[in-house]
Design a protein around this motif. Sequence first.
Motif, PDB file in Angstrom:
ATOM      1  N   VAL A   1       0.873  -1.278   0.098  1.00  0.00           N
ATOM      2  CA  VAL A   1       0.001   0.071  -0.054  1.00  0.00           C
ATOM      3  C   VAL A   1       0.935   1.253  -0.063  1.00  0.00           C
ATOM      4  O   VAL A   1       0.433   2.224  -0.751  1.00  0.00           O
ATOM      5  CB  VAL A   1      -1.129  -0.029   1.232  1.00  0.00           C
ATOM      6  N   VAL A   2       1.913   1.387   1.084  1.00  0.00           N
ATOM      7  CA  VAL A   2       2.900   2.465   0.802  1.00  0.00           C
ATOM      8  C   VAL A   2       3.641   2.726  -0.386  1.00  0.00           C
ATOM      9  O   VAL A   2       3.632   3.554  -1.059  1.00  0.00           O
ATOM     10  CB  VAL A   2       3.874   2.205   2.111  1.00  0.00           C
TER      11      VAL A   2
ATOM     12  N   LEU B   1       0.951   4.178  -2.973  1.00  0.00           N
ATOM     13  CA  LEU B   1       0.635   5.418  -2.757  1.00  0.00           C
ATOM     14  C   LEU B   1       1.829   6.531  -2.967  1.00  0.00           C
ATOM     15  O   LEU B   1       1.598   7.531  -3.635  1.00  0.00           O
ATOM     16  CB  LEU B   1       0.043   5.600  -1.240  1.00  0.00           C
TER      17      LEU B   1
ATOM     18  N   CYS C   1       2.759   6.809  -6.866  1.00  0.00           N
ATOM     19  CA  CYS C   1       1.797   7.721  -7.466  1.00  0.00           C
ATOM     20  C   CYS C   1       1.930   9.156  -7.131  1.00  0.00           C
ATOM     21  O   CYS C   1       1.105  10.116  -7.560  1.00  0.00           O
ATOM     22  CB  CYS C   1       0.349   7.326  -7.729  1.00  0.00           C
TER      23      CYS C   1
ATOM     24  N   LEU D   1       1.057  10.636  -4.264  1.00  0.00           N
ATOM     25  CA  LEU D   1      -0.074  11.306  -3.635  1.00  0.00           C
ATOM     26  C   LEU D   1       0.120  12.224  -2.790  1.00  0.00           C
ATOM     27  O   LEU D   1      -0.597  13.263  -2.680  1.00  0.00           O
ATOM     28  CB  LEU D   1      -0.862  10.040  -3.343  1.00  0.00           C
TER      29      LEU D   1
ATOM     30  N   TRP E   1       4.693   8.536   5.133  1.00  0.00           N
ATOM     31  CA  TRP E   1       4.061   7.349   5.043  1.00  0.00           C
ATOM     32  C   TRP E   1       4.146   6.129   6.303  1.00  0.00           C
ATOM     33  O   TRP E   1       3.608   5.324   6.201  1.00  0.00           O
ATOM     34  CB  TRP E   1       4.864   6.766   3.592  1.00  0.00           C
TER      35      TRP E   1
ATOM     36  N   VAL F   1       1.056   6.832   7.875  1.00  0.00           N
ATOM     37  CA  VAL F   1       0.115   6.288   7.214  1.00  0.00           C
ATOM     38  C   VAL F   1      -0.024   4.832   7.592  1.00  0.00           C
ATOM     39  O   VAL F   1      -1.028   4.223   7.642  1.00  0.00           O
ATOM     40  CB  VAL F   1       0.023   6.839   5.753  1.00  0.00           C
TER      41      VAL F   1
END
Length: 146
Positions: free
Chosen positions: A74-75, A78, A81, A83, A130, A133
């Motif tokens: 997931v990291v 994300l 891209c 983000l 991150w 997150v």
Amino acid sequence: MLLWLPSSLLLSLLWNIGAGIRDALSKPLYTFSYMLLNNRSVWFSPNSNILTIDVKCLGKPFRLLQWMGMNALVVYMLAACELFPAAIQGFYWRSPENNLVNMTESLLQTIFHSERWGTLAFVLLEILFWCVVAGFLHKKGIYLKL
């Protein structure tokens, strides 16, 4: 094995005695000294982590890295891209060039009196974001697996 680590590290450094450390590390792959040096660093890094975290029980400072490892996919998706920079570039003052990313990066470059160190500090802040997150996803029990 413990005798091989310092001896091969010493051998790889002696092999490059005539060259500076930059020349010793930035050279064509698959030379003898490069393979010896990489072999030692690859062996040393995980073993030092095992000694620090598992044997000495000092795992608390590495909790953020554990969360990133548990949510690595997931990291990666994300972060790849972009983000984070795209989200905070939307906040700007009077013109799009005065966005939060450029202002933060230039502030860090001013603080560190260097463009390289300021950019490195900005990237480390992004990695810390991150990590947070990933920690949030871990607390919620959200994991993406293949």
